[in-house]
Enzyme design. Structure first.
Site, PDB file in Angstrom:
ATOM      1  N   THR A 185     -25.249  -9.413 -14.257  1.00 14.61           N
ATOM      2  CA  THR A 185     -24.091  -9.159 -13.398  1.00 14.61           C
ATOM      3  C   THR A 185     -23.824  -7.663 -13.210  1.00 14.61           C
ATOM      4  O   THR A 185     -23.022  -7.264 -12.378  1.00 14.61           O
ATOM      5  CB  THR A 185     -22.841  -9.873 -13.936  1.00 14.61           C
ATOM      6  OG1 THR A 185     -21.818  -9.825 -12.954  1.00 14.61           O
ATOM      7  CG2 THR A 185     -22.353  -9.246 -15.230  1.00 14.61           C
ATOM      8  N   ARG A 237     -23.389  -4.139 -19.697  1.00 15.51           N
ATOM      9  CA  ARG A 237     -23.781  -2.770 -19.330  1.00 15.51           C
ATOM     10  C   ARG A 237     -24.804  -2.194 -20.310  1.00 15.51           C
ATOM     11  O   ARG A 237     -25.861  -1.714 -19.904  1.00 15.51           O
ATOM     12  CB  ARG A 237     -22.549  -1.861 -19.281  1.00 15.51           C
ATOM     13  CG  ARG A 237     -21.564  -2.305 -18.227  1.00 15.51           C
ATOM     14  CD  ARG A 237     -20.393  -1.355 -18.083  1.00 15.51           C
ATOM     15  NE  ARG A 237     -19.306  -2.042 -17.378  1.00 15.51           N
ATOM     16  CZ  ARG A 237     -18.468  -1.470 -16.547  1.00 15.51           C
ATOM     17  NH1 ARG A 237     -18.549  -0.194 -16.299  1.00 15.51           N
ATOM     18  NH2 ARG A 237     -17.512  -2.171 -15.959  1.00 15.51           N
ATOM     19  N   GLU A 280     -18.204  -6.299 -21.495  1.00 18.36           N
ATOM     20  CA  GLU A 280     -18.656  -5.053 -20.853  1.00 18.36           C
ATOM     21  C   GLU A 280     -19.815  -4.427 -21.637  1.00 18.36           C
ATOM     22  O   GLU A 280     -20.779  -3.925 -21.053  1.00 18.36           O
ATOM     23  CB  GLU A 280     -17.503  -4.036 -20.749  1.00 18.36           C
ATOM     24  CG  GLU A 280     -16.299  -4.499 -19.940  1.00 18.36           C
ATOM     25  CD  GLU A 280     -16.553  -4.538 -18.438  1.00 18.36           C
ATOM     26  OE1 GLU A 280     -17.690  -4.279 -18.008  1.00 18.36           O
ATOM     27  OE2 GLU A 280     -15.605  -4.849 -17.693  1.00 18.36           O
ATOM     28  N   GLU A 291     -20.217  -5.246  -4.973  1.00 19.18           N
ATOM     29  CA  GLU A 291     -20.464  -6.658  -4.632  1.00 19.18           C
ATOM     30  C   GLU A 291     -20.958  -6.888  -3.204  1.00 19.18           C
ATOM     31  O   GLU A 291     -21.821  -7.745  -2.974  1.00 19.18           O
ATOM     32  CB  GLU A 291     -19.203  -7.509  -4.904  1.00 19.18           C
ATOM     33  CG  GLU A 291     -18.942  -7.790  -6.377  1.00 19.18           C
ATOM     34  CD  GLU A 291     -18.453  -6.581  -7.176  1.00 19.18           C
ATOM     35  OE1 GLU A 291     -18.005  -5.601  -6.541  1.00 19.18           O
ATOM     36  OE2 GLU A 291     -18.531  -6.604  -8.414  1.00 19.18           O
ATOM     37  N   ASP A 334     -15.422 -14.666 -11.680  1.00 14.69           N
ATOM     38  CA  ASP A 334     -16.612 -14.430 -10.862  1.00 14.69           C
ATOM     39  C   ASP A 334     -17.965 -14.712 -11.505  1.00 14.69           C
ATOM     40  O   ASP A 334     -18.742 -15.563 -11.062  1.00 14.69           O
ATOM     41  CB  ASP A 334     -16.598 -12.990 -10.303  1.00 14.69           C
ATOM     42  CG  ASP A 334     -16.350 -11.910 -11.366  1.00 14.69           C
ATOM     43  OD1 ASP A 334     -16.111 -12.267 -12.524  1.00 14.69           O
ATOM     44  OD2 ASP A 334     -16.400 -10.709 -11.017  1.00 14.69           O
TER      45      ASP A 334
HETATM   46  C1  DMJ Z   1     -19.407  -5.045 -12.728  1.00 16.64           C
HETATM   47  O1  DMJ Z   1     -19.150  -4.469 -13.952  1.00 16.64           O
HETATM   48  C2  DMJ Z   1     -19.968  -6.399 -12.895  1.00 16.64           C
HETATM   49  O2  DMJ Z   1     -20.552  -6.763 -11.694  1.00 16.64           O
HETATM   50  C3  DMJ Z   1     -18.949  -7.413 -13.305  1.00 16.64           C
HETATM   51  O3  DMJ Z   1     -19.458  -8.715 -13.318  1.00 16.64           O
HETATM   52  C4  DMJ Z   1     -17.741  -7.386 -12.425  1.00 16.64           C
HETATM   53  N1  DMJ Z   1     -17.777  -6.349 -11.481  1.00 16.64           N
HETATM   54  C5  DMJ Z   1     -18.163  -5.057 -11.881  1.00 16.64           C
HETATM   55  C6  DMJ Z   1     -18.374  -4.197 -10.674  1.00 16.64           C
HETATM   56  O4  DMJ Z   1     -17.486  -4.438  -9.671  1.00 16.64           O
END
Ligand code: DMJ
Length: 581
Positions: A564, A180, A176, A477, A302
């Site tokens: 992501t 982020r 995270e 998503e 994912d």
């Molecule tokens: C986000 O923090 C990122 O996309 C992560 O890969 C998984 N999903 C959350 C948001 O849903």
């Protein structure tokens, strides 16, 4: 340009035509040499020829099919099959900007600098007792730049420059923090015109995270203490790290290596990919320290799949090994996980759960469950089809069948259908999709009154507390996929999809005093809130919605990869090469 090429080709053919005519007995030229004064019979033929040319040119210009077929026949690339300009929808784009400000200004007023925001209690909180590291700010700052919110950006930048500290003696999640905060700082650095403040902070953060890779295998530890510069295992998960967590650090570390010219960032992150490649190629999950666990495109799996494609794209499609890994994975998904709903035939992505057999072996059971998280895959498949699955350098918008490989075509169609399924899961009282949808299968013994449609929210019963699956936590998503689909097709239906979702968020998640909250049951109106505004609302959901309504020249897909967490990182030509193949 291509029209000109066709004309010059036609002009070159003319003499040949005349030559052949010259050699024909009784042709117009014979009459010309005879000095006849009456109108030459060749004249109408020239007119006729001209008419044909004009007709062909008219058809060429006004019929896309003729143009495309002629171009194909003549081997000329067709400009109309490339990216057409997509115009901004100003009012919708600005409505999204207004929503972003509604979220940001509330956070800034109530919780500036805190890692999390609670819009109903008007409070902030931090992920460790040691204090915040600006999760929300780092996650939002590039969206401000993209939206042109200069005042907000200047205040956020000042906070990063003056107050952001990584001297926090507490355990943060490695994945995270990377996607982020590191991703956000790197994107801010690029989009701000290389403001050194952001690179300095990103570099410092990267160096503090790097020790997580100091393990026997080289797989990262789940947690990082930034003050002590020490990784730690996640005891709640028995020390294991999920595939997604281990494999979703690479875009950020590669770009940091590229900017700082420090190879260690690249090498440590890439080593993880070499380990995962062996694991996925041999399909022997129970290798060494690996644990057999569900195979899924939802939580914990994912972004592994997402980053296979994006590592290939980030390095300007030069790292073929990632393309191969991506292609193999997509075929595996089609072979094992793609399913269809019982009556509607909606395409969805199921999960495979391992089960112990009596003989002590493992049996894989298909579970008809799709997390909201899986909805990233629709757009990702379409993006993959037009890059990894492309036969030509520039694929049309939308792609023509002859521009895609067999696999590209398959992935494109699956992506399109999956987005429609994700949209179908918005068919709820609020128009918001639940965290998890289950699909009907034969013999599921579901009561038709509880699950009248092809999909349902497991455990949802009238007059009972809603299950966890029924929540909507402002996830991005589906809009992420919709944005990609719109850029790749130009089909206005995707803007309609995105607008419908935006309106549902506005109607049910917007808190009048500021900010947006999660709702605990998408099938209940009026909604009940959970007092939390996830940071990905501002980094992802609203950014993708903004881009959906913006001009297609904003962050073009061939120049950027989105990490992501939706932080755009530029495509570059690597100076370091992949050490494995
Ligand atoms: C986000 O923090 C990122 O996309 C992560 O890969 C998984 N999903 C959350 C948001 O849903």
């Amino acid at each position: 340009m291509q029209v000109l090429s066709l004309l010059s080709l036609a002009a070159m053919e003319e003499p040949g035509v005349r030559q052949r005519k010259k050699a024909t007995p009784g042709s117009s030229n014979n009459h010309e040499t005879g000095g006849e004064t009456k109108p030459s019979p060749a004249f109408p033929k020239v007119l006729y020829g001209l008419l044909v040319v004009v007709l062909v040119l008219a058809l060429y210009n006004f019929s896309a099919v003729v143009k495309s077929q002629l171009n194909q026949f003549l081997g000329i690339p067709d400009p109309t099959r490339h990216l057409p300009g997509v115009r901004t929808n100003l009012s919708k784009r600005d409505a999204v900007v207004e929503a972003f400000k509604h979220a940001w200004l509330a956070y800034e007023r109530d919780a500036m600098g805190d890692d999390e925001y609670h819009p109903i209690s008007h409070t902030g909180s931090n992920l460790t007792k040691a204090g915040g590291i600006g999760y929300v700010i780092a996650d939002s700052i590039d969206t401000m730049i993209i939206m042109g919110l200069d005042d907000e950006y200047q205040r956020a930048r000042a906070w990063v420059a003056d107050k952001l500290s990584f001297e926090r003696d507490g355990n943060l999640n490695t994945f995270e923090t990377t996607i982020r905060v590191l991703g956000g700082l790197l994107a801010a650095y690029h989009l701000s015109g290389q403001d050194p403040v952001f690179l300095k902070k990103a570099h410092e953060l990267g160096s503090r995270i790097l020790p997580v890779f100091e393990t026997e295998s080289g797989l990262p530890l789940s947690l990082i203490n930034l003050a002590l510069r020490e990784g730690a295992p996640d005891r709640d998960n028995n020390g294991y790290i999920s595939t997604a967590e281990a494999s979703t650090l690479q875009l950020e570390f590669r770009y940091l290596a590229y900017l700082t010219e420090e190879d260690a960032y690249w090498e440590k992150a890439e080593h993880v990919s070499t380990l995962l490649r062996v694991l996925h190629q041999t399909l022997r999950p129970k290798m060494g320290r690996y644990r057999t666990s569900p195979i899924r495109l939802g939580s914990r799996g994912d972004s592994y799949y997402e980053y296979l494609l994006k590592q290939y794209l980030q390095t300007n499609q030069t790292e073929i090994v990632y393309r191969e890994m991506y292609d193999t994975a997509m075929t595996g998904i089609h072979d094992h996980l793609v399913q269809r709903g019982l009556s509607s035939q909606l395409l969805y992505i199921a999960e495979l759960n391992p089960q112990q057999t009596q003989g002590g072996g493992i049996e894989w059971r298909l579970v008809p469950k799709q997390d909201h998280l899986v909805c990233f895959l629709g757009g990702s498949l379409m993006l993959g089809a037009t890059t990894s699955g492309a036969l030509v350098e520039h694929v049309s918008v939308p792609p023509q069948t002859d521009e895609l490989t067999h696999q590209g075509e398959r992935d494109w169609l699956t992506g399109v259908e999956l987005i429609d399924t994700c949209m179908a899961t918005h068919d709820t009282q609020t128009g918001l999709a639940p965290e998890i949808a289950h699909f009907r299968i034969p013999g599921d013994r579901m009561d038709d009154s509880v699950a009248p449609a092809d999909w349902y929210i497991k455990g949802a019963r009238p007059d009972t507390p809603p299950p966890f699956d029924a929540r909507y936590i402002l996830r991005p998503e589906t809009v992420e996929s919709i944005f990609l689909a719109f850029r790749l097709t130009g089909d206005p239906k995707y803007r309609d999809y995105g607008w419908a979702i935006f309106q549902a968020i506005e109607k049910h998640c917007r808190i009048p005093t500021g900010g947006y909250a999660s709702v605990i049951n998408v099938d209940q109106v009026p909604v009940e809130y959970e007092d939390k505004m996830e940071t990905f609302l501002m980094s992802e959901t609203l950014k993708y919605l903004y881009l959906l309504f913006a001009d297609s020249s904003v962050l073009p897909l061939n120049e950027y990869v989105f990490n992501t967490e939706a932080h755009p990182l530029p495509v570059f030509n690597p100076t370091i090469r992949t050490g494995f193949s």
